[in-house]
Design a protein around this motif. Structure first.
Motif, PDB file in Angstrom:
ATOM      1  N   PHE A  40       0.713  -1.242   0.153  1.00 51.63           N
ATOM      2  CA  PHE A  40       0.138  -0.072   0.219  1.00 51.63           C
ATOM      3  C   PHE A  40       1.037   1.155  -0.095  1.00 51.63           C
ATOM      4  O   PHE A  40       0.545   2.327  -0.606  1.00 51.63           O
ATOM      5  CB  PHE A  40      -1.104  -0.227   1.245  1.00 51.63           C
ATOM      6  N   GLN A  41       1.917   1.204   0.726  1.00 52.42           N
ATOM      7  CA  GLN A  41       2.781   2.302   0.642  1.00 52.42           C
ATOM      8  C   GLN A  41       3.352   2.637  -0.702  1.00 52.42           C
ATOM      9  O   GLN A  41       3.516   3.638  -1.126  1.00 52.42           O
ATOM     10  CB  GLN A  41       4.235   2.201   1.401  1.00 52.42           C
ATOM     11  N   SER A  42       3.695   1.582  -1.462  1.00 48.88           N
ATOM     12  CA  SER A  42       4.065   1.637  -3.174  1.00 48.88           C
ATOM     13  C   SER A  42       2.980   2.583  -3.814  1.00 48.88           C
ATOM     14  O   SER A  42       3.168   3.319  -4.624  1.00 48.88           O
ATOM     15  CB  SER A  42       4.288   0.520  -3.719  1.00 48.88           C
ATOM     16  N   ALA A  43       1.844   1.983  -3.388  1.00 53.30           N
ATOM     17  CA  ALA A  43       0.557   2.699  -4.114  1.00 53.30           C
ATOM     18  C   ALA A  43       0.445   3.901  -3.683  1.00 53.30           C
ATOM     19  O   ALA A  43       0.026   5.096  -4.547  1.00 53.30           O
ATOM     20  CB  ALA A  43      -0.758   1.983  -4.005  1.00 53.30           C
ATOM     21  N   LEU A  44       0.667   4.410  -2.452  1.00 60.01           N
ATOM     22  CA  LEU A  44       0.524   5.907  -2.061  1.00 60.01           C
ATOM     23  C   LEU A  44       1.893   6.518  -2.673  1.00 60.01           C
ATOM     24  O   LEU A  44       1.414   7.877  -3.126  1.00 60.01           O
ATOM     25  CB  LEU A  44       0.678   5.945  -0.355  1.00 60.01           C
ATOM     26  N   ASN A  45       2.745   6.072  -2.588  1.00 56.88           N
ATOM     27  CA  ASN A  45       3.938   6.818  -3.210  1.00 56.88           C
ATOM     28  C   ASN A  45       3.601   7.289  -4.571  1.00 56.88           C
ATOM     29  O   ASN A  45       4.110   8.514  -5.218  1.00 56.88           O
ATOM     30  CB  ASN A  45       5.212   6.063  -3.388  1.00 56.88           C
ATOM     31  N   ALA A  46       3.054   6.433  -5.407  1.00 55.93           N
ATOM     32  CA  ALA A  46       2.404   6.504  -6.997  1.00 55.93           C
ATOM     33  C   ALA A  46       1.513   7.636  -6.986  1.00 55.93           C
ATOM     34  O   ALA A  46       1.387   8.349  -8.116  1.00 55.93           O
ATOM     35  CB  ALA A  46       2.064   5.404  -7.392  1.00 55.93           C
ATOM     36  N   LYS A  47       0.743   7.924  -5.991  1.00 54.57           N
ATOM     37  CA  LYS A  47      -0.076   8.877  -5.869  1.00 54.57           C
ATOM     38  C   LYS A  47       0.407  10.330  -5.166  1.00 54.57           C
ATOM     39  O   LYS A  47      -0.238  11.387  -4.932  1.00 54.57           O
ATOM     40  CB  LYS A  47      -1.393   8.708  -5.083  1.00 54.57           C
ATOM     41  N   GLY A  48       1.941  10.375  -4.760  1.00 53.33           N
ATOM     42  CA  GLY A  48       2.264  11.477  -4.158  1.00 53.33           C
ATOM     43  C   GLY A  48       2.022  11.545  -2.775  1.00 53.33           C
ATOM     44  O   GLY A  48       2.075  13.020  -2.563  1.00 53.33           O
ATOM     45  N   MET A  49       1.404  10.789  -1.981  1.00 56.38           N
ATOM     46  CA  MET A  49       0.931  10.738  -0.886  1.00 56.38           C
ATOM     47  C   MET A  49       1.887  10.501   0.192  1.00 56.38           C
ATOM     48  O   MET A  49       3.390  10.000  -0.156  1.00 56.38           O
ATOM     49  CB  MET A  49      -0.151   9.930  -0.542  1.00 56.38           C
ATOM     50  N   GLY A  50       1.940  10.720   1.522  1.00 57.44           N
ATOM     51  CA  GLY A  50       2.852  10.401   2.635  1.00 57.44           C
ATOM     52  C   GLY A  50       3.088   9.025   2.948  1.00 57.44           C
ATOM     53  O   GLY A  50       2.572   8.207   2.388  1.00 57.44           O
ATOM     54  N   GLN A  51       3.888   8.994   4.283  1.00 62.48           N
ATOM     55  CA  GLN A  51       4.380   7.779   4.606  1.00 62.48           C
ATOM     56  C   GLN A  51       3.275   7.153   5.465  1.00 62.48           C
ATOM     57  O   GLN A  51       2.614   7.840   6.402  1.00 62.48           O
ATOM     58  CB  GLN A  51       5.729   7.879   5.350  1.00 62.48           C
ATOM     59  N   ILE A  52       3.147   5.791   5.676  1.00 66.41           N
ATOM     60  CA  ILE A  52       2.142   5.061   6.630  1.00 66.41           C
ATOM     61  C   ILE A  52       2.545   5.353   7.993  1.00 66.41           C
ATOM     62  O   ILE A  52       3.983   5.174   8.252  1.00 66.41           O
ATOM     63  CB  ILE A  52       1.913   3.821   6.092  1.00 66.41           C
ATOM     64  N   THR A  53       1.796   5.614   8.902  1.00 59.45           N
ATOM     65  CA  THR A  53       2.070   5.697  10.350  1.00 59.45           C
ATOM     66  C   THR A  53       1.504   4.589  11.093  1.00 59.45           C
ATOM     67  O   THR A  53       1.497   4.597  12.182  1.00 59.45           O
ATOM     68  CB  THR A  53       1.571   7.062  10.782  1.00 59.45           C
ATOM     69  N   THR A  54       0.647   3.834  10.340  1.00 63.05           N
ATOM     70  CA  THR A  54       0.097   2.509  10.996  1.00 63.05           C
ATOM     71  C   THR A  54       1.031   1.732  11.884  1.00 63.05           C
ATOM     72  O   THR A  54       2.142   1.406  11.434  1.00 63.05           O
ATOM     73  CB  THR A  54      -0.548   1.795   9.941  1.00 63.05           C
TER      74      THR A  54
END
Length: 211
Positions: free
Chosen positions: A157-171
């Motif tokens: 999911f972090q890879s998917a977030l990166n692709a959208k220019g979003m931040g780091q997972i804090t979970t």
């Protein structure tokens, strides 16, 4: 003011709590199954923290294969905390939802997909307008297989977030069975069934979790 604590309290400074469990419902209002068990053989459990537990519980009880859900407190220090205590930020808990499910009907990966896609796991000690350590994102597995699956899904999911220019997972992803789950008061159980017009703060990031 409740809900505005954004720094995790040290264990030595946490509220003392109590020996007795907080009274709660015995049966799920929608599923009509026992909240505290005993659960049928072959079922598995996991707890998810993804903001206010009212909407989270409804999200999971609607899934085919889920036997029962329950709102509660987990990941903190104070034994048997009350809702008001958790909201002060002085217990260390996050609001969590226990999910008891049949892995033959719904997989843990299916639950993880629902988890990642229905909140924003990059926000730290908040979720939308709900601010405080009790709203932080977390996964509490009950088996090693769940633990490994959760870690792998976070990377995906972090890879998917990166692709959208979003931040780091804090979970936070905890070791299996490392944190006690305390059932919340009865009025929190099945809250949105009891209060159809009640508050639901769930809002995903819009990113798809391809696991």
């Amino acid at each position: 003011m409740f809900g505005l604590k954004t720094r995790m309290i040290a264990q030595a400074d946490a509220l003392p709590g109590r020996i007795e469990a907080i009274p709660t419902d015995e049966t799920h209002i929608v599923l009509h199954t026992p909240l505290k068990g005993p659960y049928p053989a072959g079922l598995e459990t996991a707890v998810f923290g993804m903001g206010c537990f009212w909407g989270v519980e409804r999200l999971f009880w609607r899934l085919p294969g889920v036997y029962v859900t329950a709102a509660g407190y987990i990941g903190g220090y104070t034994p048997n905390p009350t809702y008001k205590e958790v909201c002060t930020g002085q217990t260390g808990h996050t609001e969590g939802v226990l999910v008891v499910y049949d892995p033959k009907k719904v997989s843990f990966k299916d639950l993880l997909k629902v988890f990642w896609e229905n909140h924003d796991p990059t926000q730290g000690h908040r979720q939308g307008n709900d601010v405080g350590t009790q709203y932080r994102s977390a996964v509490f597995p009950s088996t090693e297989a769940q633990y490994e699956a959760a870690l792998q899904s976070a990377e995906t999911f972090q890879s998917a977030l990166n692709a959208k220019g979003m931040g780091q997972i804090t979970t936070e992803i905890f070791a299996p069975n490392s944190q006690p789950f305390y059932f919340a008061e009865g009025y929190h159980q099945g809250y949105l069934e009891k209060n159809p017009d009640g508050y639901c703060g769930l809002k995903g990031s819009g990113v798809v979790c391809a696991i």
